[in-house]
Write a protein that holds these residues in place. Structure first.
Motif, PDB file in Angstrom:
ATOM      1  N   ALA A 198      -9.620   2.294   6.556  1.00 55.18           N
ATOM      2  CA  ALA A 198      -8.669   1.810   5.569  1.00 55.18           C
ATOM      3  C   ALA A 198      -7.898   0.607   6.103  1.00 55.18           C
ATOM      4  O   ALA A 198      -7.598   0.516   7.297  1.00 55.18           O
ATOM      5  CB  ALA A 198      -7.694   2.923   5.205  1.00 55.18           C
ATOM      6  N   LEU A 215      -5.843   8.047   5.173  1.00 58.34           N
ATOM      7  CA  LEU A 215      -6.332   7.376   3.969  1.00 58.34           C
ATOM      8  C   LEU A 215      -7.847   7.482   3.866  1.00 58.34           C
ATOM      9  O   LEU A 215      -8.390   7.713   2.774  1.00 58.34           O
ATOM     10  CB  LEU A 215      -5.890   5.913   3.982  1.00 58.34           C
ATOM     11  N   GLY A 269      -2.074   6.973  -0.759  1.00 59.77           N
ATOM     12  CA  GLY A 269      -1.285   5.907  -0.156  1.00 59.77           C
ATOM     13  C   GLY A 269      -0.116   6.447   0.640  1.00 59.77           C
ATOM     14  O   GLY A 269       0.223   7.632   0.539  1.00 59.77           O
ATOM     15  N   GLY A 292      -3.259   1.932   1.484  1.00 60.11           N
ATOM     16  CA  GLY A 292      -3.730   2.722   0.355  1.00 60.11           C
ATOM     17  C   GLY A 292      -3.249   2.175  -0.967  1.00 60.11           C
ATOM     18  O   GLY A 292      -3.009   0.968  -1.127  1.00 60.11           O
ATOM     19  N   THR A 312       4.546   9.586   1.453  1.00 58.84           N
ATOM     20  CA  THR A 312       3.238   9.531   0.803  1.00 58.84           C
ATOM     21  C   THR A 312       3.360   9.926  -0.657  1.00 58.84           C
ATOM     22  O   THR A 312       4.272  10.668  -1.029  1.00 58.84           O
ATOM     23  CB  THR A 312       2.238  10.458   1.525  1.00 58.84           C
TER      24      THR A 312
END
Length: 368
Positions: free
Chosen positions: A2, A23, A29, A47, A340
């Protein structure tokens, strides 16, 4: 792997790598920050901000951090205590006379901050959470479920209203306004309790665990054979405009890892961040004075609580529903924060702990 944006000190290369692995493993994300002496040594993100993975997570993306908000509300109370305006050992009713109803005259402010007040569950409709007066009036009328101070049971939604109303009675300002004026504003921290509409475009809505939808709820049943009476909160509720606008100081804070780490650096750095003094070293030490150690009768697991923070060995902090986390290392004058939009089950907090551990080599390297 990622794509990770942002910056980091070479000693902390394990942190962005750990975020990339999350990720790559399916998370949508998130952002991670590590602050030492009030300055970032890691500030990274990656993300997407939406479940469809079409909107990239940006530097200024905000997310609901759920119970990490409790650490912000606790900081407000600690600031007032440090100024001599709030006595943690005083009865709550000294500041909020109506609270003495239903046998609560012996509940102390420190009981509110340490989940030992006996008012762990929200017993009203979700809609009442969005109105401050309705929420606090309902709590003022409730009887405690146990003798205050004799046991702990996680006050997942109620703690913010309880502490926040004490803040309001003392200052004449809502906890969101006090936090903005006295904490976030002076520090320049992009964290909000009660999010204004102008910030909606930056919000990454919460994504339910894989295979589940927005009806997914936070657990509300109590342990120890007790019937949980709390109203279950759905992902749908947390993603609503009403939730964002409301001040739910235990669970509706919006920020990113950078803002969480910046604010809580006040606690890691003896009360002063970047030349701004929020409270004294002694005021910070109140946070990790143990108020309870034993089995939490709501969480059904061992817990240690200070004044507004969970205690974990030499560190303290707290996590939020879905996985966001902040941990404070006062000896290293460091804070690690992770936020997150991706919920996981079970063991949602495990991801945050992995990121915290990934920062330790760097912290050790700085000491060398």
């Amino acid at each position: 792997m990622a794509d990770i944006q942002g910056s980091y000190d070479d000693l902390f290369v394990a942190v962005p790598r750990a975020l990339a692995e999350l990720l790559d493993g399916g998370d949508v994300g998130g952002s991670v920050a590590v602050f030492v002496d009030g300055e970032p040594v890691v500030d990274v993100w990656g993300g997407f901000a939406d479940a469809g993975r079409t909107v990239p997570w940006e530097r200024d993306t905000l997310v609901n951090v759920y119970s990490v908000t409790k650490t912000m509300t606790a900081l407000c109370a600690l600031v007032l205590a440090d100024r001599g305006a709030l006595d943690p050992d005083a009865p709550v009713a000294r500041y909020w006379p109506e609270f003495a109803a239903a046998g609560k005259d012996g509940v102390l402010v420190r009981h509110l901050l340490s989940h030992t007040a006996g008012l762990p569950d929200w017993e009203g409709p979700v809609e009442e959470l969005y109105g401050w007066e309705a929420a606090t009036a309902r709590l003022a009328a409730q009887a405690p479920r146990w003798e205050p101070g004799s046991a702990a049971g996680y006050h997942s939604l109620t703690q913010g209203f309880l502490v926040g109303e004490v803040v309001r009675r003392i200052t004449g300002r809502s906890v969101g306004a006090f936090f903005a004026d006295e904490v976030a504003g002076p520090l320049g921290a992009d964290f909000h309790i009660g999010l204004a509409a102008e910030h909606d475009r930056r919000v990454a809505l919460t994504v339910p665990p894989p295979g589940l939808d927005e009806e997914y709820t936070a657990g509300s049943a109590a342990a120890d054979g007790e019937a949980g009476t709390g109203t279950a909160i759905r992902v749908r509720d947390g993603n609503s405009v009403a939730w964002r606008r409301a001040q739910i100081p235990a669970a509706s804070g919006f920020g990113n890892a950078r803002s969480v780490a910046l604010v809580q650096s006040a606690m890691a750095c003896s009360g002063t961040v970047r030349g701004t003094r929020l409270l004294s070293p002694a005021g910070c030490e109140r946070a990790w004075q143990e108020q309870f150690s034993g089995d939490d009768r709501v969480l059904g697991m061992p817990a240690r609580y200070g004044l507004g923070y969970g205690l974990f060995g030499t560190t303290y902090g707290w996590g939020g529903w879905g996985g966001s986390l902040v941990m404070i290392e006062p000896e290293a004058r460091a804070v690690v924060a992770y936020v997150t939009n991706q919920m996981r089950e079970p063991a949602a907090g495990q991801r945050g702990l992995e990121l915290v551990m990934s920062a330790y080599d760097g912290l050790l390297g700085l000491r060398a």
